[in-house]
Design a protein around this motif. Structure first.
Motif, PDB file in Angstrom:
ATOM      1  N   PHE A 110       2.303   8.637   4.428  1.00  0.00           N
ATOM      2  CA  PHE A 110       0.931   8.186   4.171  1.00  0.00           C
ATOM      3  C   PHE A 110       0.939   7.049   3.149  1.00  0.00           C
ATOM      4  O   PHE A 110       1.761   7.024   2.242  1.00  0.00           O
ATOM      5  CB  PHE A 110       0.077   9.337   3.638  1.00  0.00           C
ATOM      6  CG  PHE A 110      -0.116  10.489   4.597  1.00  0.00           C
ATOM      7  CD1 PHE A 110      -0.008  11.801   4.160  1.00  0.00           C
ATOM      8  CD2 PHE A 110      -0.397  10.267   5.948  1.00  0.00           C
ATOM      9  CE1 PHE A 110      -0.189  12.878   5.033  1.00  0.00           C
ATOM     10  CE2 PHE A 110      -0.573  11.321   6.827  1.00  0.00           C
ATOM     11  CZ  PHE A 110      -0.474  12.630   6.375  1.00  0.00           C
ATOM     12  N   PRO A 111      -0.026   6.106   3.282  1.00  0.00           N
ATOM     13  CA  PRO A 111      -0.189   5.093   2.231  1.00  0.00           C
ATOM     14  C   PRO A 111      -0.574   5.774   0.919  1.00  0.00           C
ATOM     15  O   PRO A 111      -1.165   6.862   0.929  1.00  0.00           O
ATOM     16  CB  PRO A 111      -1.329   4.214   2.749  1.00  0.00           C
ATOM     17  CG  PRO A 111      -2.001   4.971   3.847  1.00  0.00           C
ATOM     18  CD  PRO A 111      -1.010   5.949   4.389  1.00  0.00           C
ATOM     19  N   GLU A 112      -0.249   5.126  -0.217  1.00  0.00           N
ATOM     20  CA  GLU A 112      -0.425   5.786  -1.519  1.00  0.00           C
ATOM     21  C   GLU A 112      -1.881   6.190  -1.769  1.00  0.00           C
ATOM     22  O   GLU A 112      -2.147   7.256  -2.327  1.00  0.00           O
ATOM     23  CB  GLU A 112       0.107   4.872  -2.647  1.00  0.00           C
ATOM     24  CG  GLU A 112       1.602   4.658  -2.544  1.00  0.00           C
ATOM     25  CD  GLU A 112       2.338   4.700  -3.874  1.00  0.00           C
ATOM     26  OE1 GLU A 112       3.576   4.637  -3.858  1.00  0.00           O
ATOM     27  OE2 GLU A 112       1.690   4.818  -4.922  1.00  0.00           O
ATOM     28  N   TRP A 113      -2.837   5.346  -1.312  1.00  0.00           N
ATOM     29  CA  TRP A 113      -4.245   5.679  -1.603  1.00  0.00           C
ATOM     30  C   TRP A 113      -4.629   6.986  -0.889  1.00  0.00           C
ATOM     31  O   TRP A 113      -5.323   7.839  -1.459  1.00  0.00           O
ATOM     32  CB  TRP A 113      -5.189   4.545  -1.179  1.00  0.00           C
ATOM     33  CG  TRP A 113      -5.192   4.251   0.299  1.00  0.00           C
ATOM     34  CD1 TRP A 113      -4.394   3.361   0.963  1.00  0.00           C
ATOM     35  CD2 TRP A 113      -5.990   4.908   1.296  1.00  0.00           C
ATOM     36  NE1 TRP A 113      -4.645   3.410   2.312  1.00  0.00           N
ATOM     37  CE2 TRP A 113      -5.624   4.331   2.552  1.00  0.00           C
ATOM     38  CE3 TRP A 113      -6.980   5.891   1.264  1.00  0.00           C
ATOM     39  CZ2 TRP A 113      -6.209   4.716   3.753  1.00  0.00           C
ATOM     40  CZ3 TRP A 113      -7.574   6.274   2.466  1.00  0.00           C
ATOM     41  CH2 TRP A 113      -7.194   5.691   3.692  1.00  0.00           C
ATOM     42  N   ARG A 114      -4.113   7.174   0.347  1.00  0.00           N
ATOM     43  CA  ARG A 114      -4.488   8.390   1.088  1.00  0.00           C
ATOM     44  C   ARG A 114      -3.758   9.606   0.494  1.00  0.00           C
ATOM     45  O   ARG A 114      -4.354  10.657   0.270  1.00  0.00           O
ATOM     46  CB  ARG A 114      -4.143   8.258   2.566  1.00  0.00           C
ATOM     47  CG  ARG A 114      -4.372   9.559   3.294  1.00  0.00           C
ATOM     48  CD  ARG A 114      -4.789   9.583   4.728  1.00  0.00           C
ATOM     49  NE  ARG A 114      -5.089   8.347   5.365  1.00  0.00           N
ATOM     50  CZ  ARG A 114      -4.482   7.983   6.497  1.00  0.00           C
ATOM     51  NH1 ARG A 114      -3.550   8.725   7.030  1.00  0.00           N
ATOM     52  NH2 ARG A 114      -4.818   6.867   7.095  1.00  0.00           N
ATOM     53  N   ALA A 115      -2.489   9.428   0.152  1.00  0.00           N
ATOM     54  CA  ALA A 115      -1.723  10.532  -0.452  1.00  0.00           C
ATOM     55  C   ALA A 115      -2.388  10.976  -1.753  1.00  0.00           C
ATOM     56  O   ALA A 115      -2.553  12.180  -2.004  1.00  0.00           O
ATOM     57  CB  ALA A 115      -0.283  10.086  -0.701  1.00  0.00           C
TER      58      ALA A 115
END
Ligand SMILES: Cc1cc(Cn2cc(-c3c(Cl)cnc4nc(-c5cn(C)nc5C)[nH]c34)cn2)no1
Length: 285
Positions: A110-115
């Protein structure tokens, strides 16, 4: 939010059964609609003979007792249960976007913002569970579902217990998420607390960002690497995310960052919309 009038007694004839949603070790989950209200839910059907031969009846009773008393936006709700002579039926909240691990496998990582938003939701759910002295003990992508608005829902409370707990448990399934205090062979004073869920939250954060668990190896090597917290964070992971992972994957349970500190960690604050966290806070979660 209007909740359906909850009758005391449920039975199978009250439901129209839809498509299978998934299967687990002791049964299947079906989409279902309660006939009188039209309420959509997920019906988990477990076979009593398999529960008996698997020696997990007590675990299912505990899952029912614990999950039925939980109400949180990031915890899959159990509305009720019933049984016939062969099966146990759990009436569960339907998670509109299915199983998280399938999304993770499809996207690799996952991209960091979603994680970060996912970890903030998990921290909110765990803080709620721990306030009720419930330890989940089996936090991993396979036990997390995704709601229709993309929100995470912790499910499968089969391994959860009321804290404190010093009874040894034989664990099954992957070792990857087990904390050192649950795998280290030790004498009877070897007990564990809610802090086991913090270790698993660290493993989950790592797997969301890297696409594999931090101690993934052969079973023997995994146990050895967990016992030494022997893992490295790849360079493509931001230093803030790496910092949170390292503050969760700490051998000494008492030295792990707390859930309150997770929710105000720079990596979480950087990616989480203030309003969203505030809305949860307003509702006292
Ligand atoms: C037995 C057994 C099977 C499983 C794993 N499992 C959980 C579900 C499930 C539940 Cl409990 C609630 N809502 C769900 N929504 C889905 C779903 C939605 N989409 C679009 N696709 C799927 C799949 N699955 C749900 C299914 N299997 N645990 O114990």
């Amino acid at each position: 939010v209007c909740q359906p009038r909850v009758p005391k007694q449920f039975h199978l004839g009250m439901f129209e059964i839809g498509r299978p949603l998934g299967k687990g070790k002791f049964g299947r989950v079906y989409l279902a609609r309660e006939r009188s209200s039209g309420f959509i839910c997920a019906l988990k059907v477990l076979h009593k003979n398999e529960l008996q031969s698997g020696g997990v009846e007590r675990q299912v009773r505990r899952e029912i007792e614990i999950q039925s008393n939980l109400r949180h936006p990031n915890v899959l709700q159990m509305f009720g249960h019933f049984h016939d002579n062969k099966r146990v039926f759990l009436i569960l909240e339907f998670a509109g976007k299915g199983e998280l691990y399938k999304h993770l496998r499809r996207e690799s990582r996952f991209p960091e913002w979603r994680a970060a938003q996912y970890i903030a939701q998990m921290a909110s759910a765990l803080r709620y569970l721990h306030r009720k002295h419930v330890i989940h003990r089996d936090i991993k992508p396979e036990n997390i579902l995704v709601g229709i608005h993309g929100e995470l829902k912790i499910s499968d409370f089969g391994w959860s217990v009321h804290a404190p707990n010093n009874r040894r448990k034989t664990m099954c399934g992957t070792l990857d998420y087990l904390p050192p205090e649950m795998i280290k062979p030790g004498s009877s004073e070897n007990y564990y607390t809610e802090k086991v869920d913090l270790w698993s939250l660290g493993v989950l954060t790592y797997e969301f960002l890297v696409g594999e668990a931090p101690f993934e190896d052969t079973p023997v090597m995994t146990q050895r690497r967990i016992a030494r917290a022997d893992m490295s964070v790849p360079s493509f992971v931001s230093s803030e995310a790496g910092d949170l992972i390292k503050r969760l994957l700490v051998l000494d349970p008492e030295k792990r960052i707390s859930l309150d500190q997770v929710q105000v960690h720079p990596w979480i604050l950087k990616h989480c919309v203030k309003g969203e966290r505030a809305s949860n806070r307003e509702r006292g979660y």
